[in-house]
Motif scaffolding. Structure first.
Motif, PDB file in Angstrom:
ATOM      1  N   ASN A  24       4.145 -24.555 -36.985  1.00  0.00           N
ATOM      2  CA  ASN A  24       3.816 -23.398 -36.631  1.00  0.00           C
ATOM      3  C   ASN A  24       4.996 -22.145 -36.750  1.00  0.00           C
ATOM      4  O   ASN A  24       4.596 -21.099 -36.784  1.00  0.00           O
ATOM      5  N   ASN A  67       1.551 -31.215 -35.487  1.00  0.00           N
ATOM      6  CA  ASN A  67       1.470 -29.915 -35.233  1.00  0.00           C
ATOM      7  C   ASN A  67       1.680 -29.714 -33.816  1.00  0.00           C
ATOM      8  O   ASN A  67       0.734 -29.864 -32.774  1.00  0.00           O
ATOM      9  N   HIS A 103       2.859 -27.763 -30.056  1.00  0.00           N
ATOM     10  CA  HIS A 103       2.223 -26.673 -29.365  1.00  0.00           C
ATOM     11  C   HIS A 103       0.819 -26.557 -29.934  1.00  0.00           C
ATOM     12  O   HIS A 103       0.442 -25.404 -30.118  1.00  0.00           O
ATOM     13  N   LEU A 117      -2.923 -25.483 -30.332  1.00  0.00           N
ATOM     14  CA  LEU A 117      -3.867 -24.596 -29.609  1.00  0.00           C
ATOM     15  C   LEU A 117      -5.380 -24.704 -30.018  1.00  0.00           C
ATOM     16  O   LEU A 117      -5.393 -24.554 -31.249  1.00  0.00           O
ATOM     17  N   ARG A 134      -5.322 -22.412 -35.724  1.00  0.00           N
ATOM     18  CA  ARG A 134      -4.668 -23.705 -36.132  1.00  0.00           C
ATOM     19  C   ARG A 134      -5.372 -24.719 -36.890  1.00  0.00           C
ATOM     20  O   ARG A 134      -4.975 -25.379 -37.818  1.00  0.00           O
ATOM     21  N   GLU A 169       0.684 -28.940 -25.564  1.00  0.00           N
ATOM     22  CA  GLU A 169       1.882 -28.780 -24.577  1.00  0.00           C
ATOM     23  C   GLU A 169       1.522 -29.779 -23.345  1.00  0.00           C
ATOM     24  O   GLU A 169       0.691 -29.569 -22.809  1.00  0.00           O
ATOM     25  N   MET A 179       0.941 -21.522 -42.670  1.00  0.00           N
ATOM     26  CA  MET A 179       1.379 -22.712 -42.444  1.00  0.00           C
ATOM     27  C   MET A 179       1.672 -23.365 -43.731  1.00  0.00           C
ATOM     28  O   MET A 179       1.104 -22.844 -44.755  1.00  0.00           O
ATOM     29  N   HIS A 238       0.884 -19.996 -22.880  1.00  0.00           N
ATOM     30  CA  HIS A 238       1.507 -20.851 -24.242  1.00  0.00           C
ATOM     31  C   HIS A 238       2.737 -20.998 -24.302  1.00  0.00           C
ATOM     32  O   HIS A 238       3.526 -19.525 -24.135  1.00  0.00           O
ATOM     33  N   ARG A 253      10.038 -14.706 -33.148  1.00  0.00           N
ATOM     34  CA  ARG A 253      10.097 -15.162 -34.485  1.00  0.00           C
ATOM     35  C   ARG A 253      10.957 -14.306 -35.493  1.00  0.00           C
ATOM     36  O   ARG A 253      11.675 -14.526 -36.003  1.00  0.00           O
TER      37      ARG A 253
END
Lengths: 235, 235
Positions: A136, A157, A159, A161, A174, A194, B138, B169, B177
């Motif tokens: 991600n 992948n 985390h 979601l 995602r 998670e 991605m 989350h 980032r």
């Protein structure tokens, strides 16, 4: 005899660093006195030193001493001699670029395949898959290759979601992103939420934690896999 | 005389494809009869043909005919001869890989710098920046380079999302980032929220839409820039 844990995240909401995993890690790293830590993913740009002392603090609770790989003159030798290895989270592109730069991909894979116990969280789990195509993270640096350690026969992948009900955001979910991947690449992808992790013992790849994990295979509907299930059928 | 629109998204929540931009595009593409469309980003893996007809439908409402670049035997000539060019959204890695594969980066940059009107949305805007280091997509394929068209002196983060209050989350926020990027790369990054776009006329880079845009510069606090402000001070 491979002995690997790949966790979706290091930290749960309202938890402290690694605490939900510590009972598991005490067992996984039984007999280990010193752990080699790879801090290359540098979450939030934290220094190798600071990251390593944060990890050292967590592991001191199960009586394991932590040394950062940057403290060694020869990182390849550090890996070859390590009792156990942990790669922490952060930016996957930064992490794998540094592993390639220091020529550590092959040595790391070799010692883990030969039994050095390994832990990865987040970016450190991503590199346990066949490639990092399903990270991600933001591509803040261009690595020479996306090929990773292939400790398992699929990609992760972390985390993971689920699509958010009622979201007005038009960016891809995602699931959409992983489906786009499967239009051009057949590698299976496990969405690991998670609180979930994988325990890899030789050929067995068991889902752990309280949540299901979402398995995406090219040209098939995604399926939810329960804790305790073995993903050793993925080739 | 450069004439460029870079939009955060093609589609607003509850809107139809490109509809919120059509009045702007009617003006931007005034006099244009045929638009060259670059469908390489393939959102959700849609075919070039299907993507091009979706775009054709939207542009028919402002009396512009659309041809996909895949319909031409020689894509370089198609770019050189185009009256106007639009690159649609999807996966930025796929898009830029295909542009490099077909040797289109230089010709595309050249015609746009020389005045061929250009529109990019989402991934098609990302490639308007200096590099694609700040895409949200991605990394489903490894391009030979992250260097992009550099139509502006900074990078874009389309579909910019503010941190979500009360989120449990533990994945990184967009701001985290971008800050990680700035630890290793000094290029400024503009977070462009859905509904915002940039109008680039030669050296001027104006923020349009109703929302502010968030500007991140290395070693500085991020700032909100208002619609109408000119980003030509960024070098």
């Amino acid at each position: 005899m491979k002995k690997v844990i790949l966790a979706s995240t290091s930290t749960l909401y309202n938890g402290s660093y690694l605490d939900y995993l510590l009972p598991t890690l005490a067992n996984h790293f039984v007999g280990v006195k010193t752990l080699l830590f790879i801090p290359y993913a540098q979450p939030s740009g934290i220094s190798y030193e600071d990251y390593t002392s944060k990890v050292g603090e967590a592991f001191s609770r199960i009586n394991i001493t932590v040394k950062g790989i940057h403290e060694f003159e020869n990182p390849i030798e550090a890996i070859k001699n390590a009792e156990a290895i942990f790669t922490g989270g952060g930016n996957t592109f930064l992490l794998i670029s540094k592993l390639y730069e220091n020529k550590l991909i092959e040595p790391l894979k070799e010692v883990i395949e030969n039994g050095t116990p390994y832990l990865g969280t987040s970016a450190g789990s991503n590199i346990g898959g066949k490639t990092i195509n399903n990270t991600n993270d933001m591509p803040i640096v261009l690595p020479p290759s996306f090929d990773a350690l292939a400790l398992i026969n699929f990609n992760l992948n972390p985390h993971y979601l689920d699509p958010i009900d009622g979201s007005t955001h038009m960016g891809e979910t995602r699931e959409t992103r992983i489906n786009e991947f499967h239009k051009i690449n057949p590698i299976s992808v496990l969405g690991l939420r998670e609180g979930s992790w994988l325990e890899v013992y030789d050929k067995d790849v068991i889902i752990r934690g309280n949540l299901t994990a979402r398995l995406f295979r090219a040209n098939e509907f995604p399926v939810e896999m329960a804790p305790g299930e073995n993903l050793n059928f993925l080739t």
